[in-house]
Design a protein around this motif. Structure first.
Motif, PDB file in Angstrom:
ATOM      1  N   HIS A  41       0.882  -1.200   0.003  1.00 38.75           N
ATOM      2  CA  HIS A  41      -0.063  -0.004   0.232  1.00 38.75           C
ATOM      3  C   HIS A  41       0.824   1.220   0.074  1.00 38.75           C
ATOM      4  O   HIS A  41       0.759   2.186  -0.855  1.00 38.75           O
ATOM      5  CB  HIS A  41      -0.834  -0.134   1.257  1.00 38.75           C
ATOM      6  N   GLY A  42       1.807   1.112   0.723  1.00 39.24           N
ATOM      7  CA  GLY A  42       2.839   2.406   0.614  1.00 39.24           C
ATOM      8  C   GLY A  42       3.556   2.807  -0.513  1.00 39.24           C
ATOM      9  O   GLY A  42       3.791   3.812  -0.962  1.00 39.24           O
ATOM     10  N   LEU A  43       3.952   1.630  -1.056  1.00 38.83           N
ATOM     11  CA  LEU A  43       4.734   1.756  -2.208  1.00 38.83           C
ATOM     12  C   LEU A  43       3.747   2.087  -3.498  1.00 38.83           C
ATOM     13  O   LEU A  43       3.989   2.810  -4.475  1.00 38.83           O
ATOM     14  CB  LEU A  43       5.311   0.265  -2.699  1.00 38.83           C
ATOM     15  N   ARG A  44       2.447   1.866  -3.363  1.00 38.41           N
ATOM     16  CA  ARG A  44       1.365   2.096  -4.394  1.00 38.41           C
ATOM     17  C   ARG A  44       1.143   3.653  -4.284  1.00 38.41           C
ATOM     18  O   ARG A  44       1.069   4.303  -5.173  1.00 38.41           O
ATOM     19  CB  ARG A  44       0.073   1.445  -4.318  1.00 38.41           C
ATOM     20  N   GLN A  45       1.275   4.273  -3.245  1.00 37.71           N
ATOM     21  CA  GLN A  45       0.962   5.531  -2.826  1.00 37.71           C
ATOM     22  C   GLN A  45       2.213   6.292  -3.239  1.00 37.71           C
ATOM     23  O   GLN A  45       1.879   7.462  -4.042  1.00 37.71           O
ATOM     24  CB  GLN A  45       0.776   5.707  -1.299  1.00 37.71           C
ATOM     25  N   GLU A  46       3.418   5.838  -3.112  1.00 35.42           N
ATOM     26  CA  GLU A  46       4.527   6.506  -3.727  1.00 35.42           C
ATOM     27  C   GLU A  46       4.668   6.561  -5.216  1.00 35.42           C
ATOM     28  O   GLU A  46       4.908   7.596  -5.930  1.00 35.42           O
ATOM     29  CB  GLU A  46       5.937   5.866  -3.079  1.00 35.42           C
ATOM     30  N   VAL A  47       4.184   5.520  -5.882  1.00 33.72           N
ATOM     31  CA  VAL A  47       4.086   5.478  -7.363  1.00 33.72           C
ATOM     32  C   VAL A  47       3.033   6.357  -7.894  1.00 33.72           C
ATOM     33  O   VAL A  47       3.184   7.061  -8.807  1.00 33.72           O
ATOM     34  CB  VAL A  47       3.658   3.794  -7.907  1.00 33.72           C
ATOM     35  N   ALA A  48       1.961   6.197  -7.048  1.00 34.92           N
ATOM     36  CA  ALA A  48       0.889   7.386  -7.347  1.00 34.92           C
ATOM     37  C   ALA A  48       1.204   8.833  -7.651  1.00 34.92           C
ATOM     38  O   ALA A  48       1.029   9.668  -8.283  1.00 34.92           O
ATOM     39  CB  ALA A  48      -0.536   7.194  -6.624  1.00 34.92           C
ATOM     40  N   ALA A  49       2.047   8.940  -6.307  1.00 32.50           N
ATOM     41  CA  ALA A  49       2.388  10.574  -6.216  1.00 32.50           C
ATOM     42  C   ALA A  49       3.540  10.807  -7.189  1.00 32.50           C
ATOM     43  O   ALA A  49       3.484  12.007  -7.811  1.00 32.50           O
ATOM     44  CB  ALA A  49       3.213  10.641  -4.751  1.00 32.50           C
ATOM     45  N   LEU A  50       4.462   9.778  -7.690  1.00 34.69           N
ATOM     46  CA  LEU A  50       5.327  10.016  -8.764  1.00 34.69           C
ATOM     47  C   LEU A  50       4.794  10.379 -10.000  1.00 34.69           C
ATOM     48  O   LEU A  50       5.173  11.143 -10.921  1.00 34.69           O
ATOM     49  CB  LEU A  50       6.334   8.853  -8.875  1.00 34.69           C
ATOM     50  N   LYS A  51       3.755   9.531 -10.319  1.00 32.27           N
ATOM     51  CA  LYS A  51       2.832   9.607 -11.497  1.00 32.27           C
ATOM     52  C   LYS A  51       2.434  10.979 -11.584  1.00 32.27           C
ATOM     53  O   LYS A  51       2.466  11.585 -12.730  1.00 32.27           O
ATOM     54  CB  LYS A  51       1.910   8.690 -11.798  1.00 32.27           C
ATOM     55  N   ALA A  52       1.577  11.576 -10.773  1.00 26.21           N
ATOM     56  CA  ALA A  52       1.253  12.806 -10.366  1.00 26.21           C
ATOM     57  C   ALA A  52       2.282  13.815 -10.676  1.00 26.21           C
ATOM     58  O   ALA A  52       1.991  14.783 -11.351  1.00 26.21           O
ATOM     59  CB  ALA A  52       0.273  12.992  -9.237  1.00 26.21           C
ATOM     60  N   GLU A  53       3.163  13.737 -10.237  1.00 28.13           N
ATOM     61  CA  GLU A  53       4.423  14.774 -10.230  1.00 28.13           C
ATOM     62  C   GLU A  53       5.039  14.880 -11.652  1.00 28.13           C
ATOM     63  O   GLU A  53       5.266  15.619 -12.217  1.00 28.13           O
ATOM     64  CB  GLU A  53       5.496  14.282  -9.195  1.00 28.13           C
ATOM     65  N   ASN A  54       4.925  13.615 -12.501  1.00 30.52           N
ATOM     66  CA  ASN A  54       5.613  13.713 -13.646  1.00 30.52           C
ATOM     67  C   ASN A  54       4.468  14.033 -14.618  1.00 30.52           C
ATOM     68  O   ASN A  54       4.922  14.225 -15.938  1.00 30.52           O
ATOM     69  CB  ASN A  54       6.022  12.094 -13.902  1.00 30.52           C
TER      70      ASN A  54
END
Length: 130
Positions: A41-54
């Motif tokens: 769950h934590g990794l999925r949140q980090e990936v979603a944040a990176l996608k939003a930033e990119n």
């Protein structure tokens, strides 16, 4: 005799390795399985944040080289599209002539431009589109 001892030791090593692997592999209901969903769950949140930033990153690029004039060869003129995921960015164009070079910049929003685009600029935008 020595080869028999080597085979027995190899077989023993395989058995001990298998037992060690069984002890370290988490089983259903074990501690390792309970910790996994929280980590995932934590990794999925980090990936979603990176996608939003990119999304706003200018990462879609395309260069079209061409001869702007019939008497000048070598494909020295070019149009460069630099766009983000939504198609916002800029098209840069450099027209190379025999005695001078001119550079133009046109803003792009939503894969289109308010100013009229040359065929080469249109092509650069289309090639940059994912």
């Amino acid at each position: 005799m020595l080869s028999v001892v080597a085979v027995v030791l190899a077989a023993l090593a395989c058995v001990l390795g298998g037992l060690a692997l069984r002890r370290t592999t988490p089983r259903a209901g074990g501690e390792g399985v309970d910790a996994l969903p929280e980590d995932v769950h934590g990794l999925r949140q980090e990936v979603a944040a990176l996608k939003a930033e990119n999304r706003d990153a200018l990462r879609h690029l395309s260069v079209v080289r061409y001869d702007a004039f019939g008497d000048v060869g070598g494909h020295l003129s070019w149009s460069l599209a630099v766009l983000d995921d939504a198609g916002h960015g800029v098209v840069l164009t450099s027209i190379h002539g025999r005695s001078e070079a001119r550079t133009y910049a046109k803003s792009v929003a939503g894969w289109t431009c308010e100013q009229q685009l040359s065929p080469e600029e249109d092509e650069a935008i289309e090639h940059a589109r994912p």
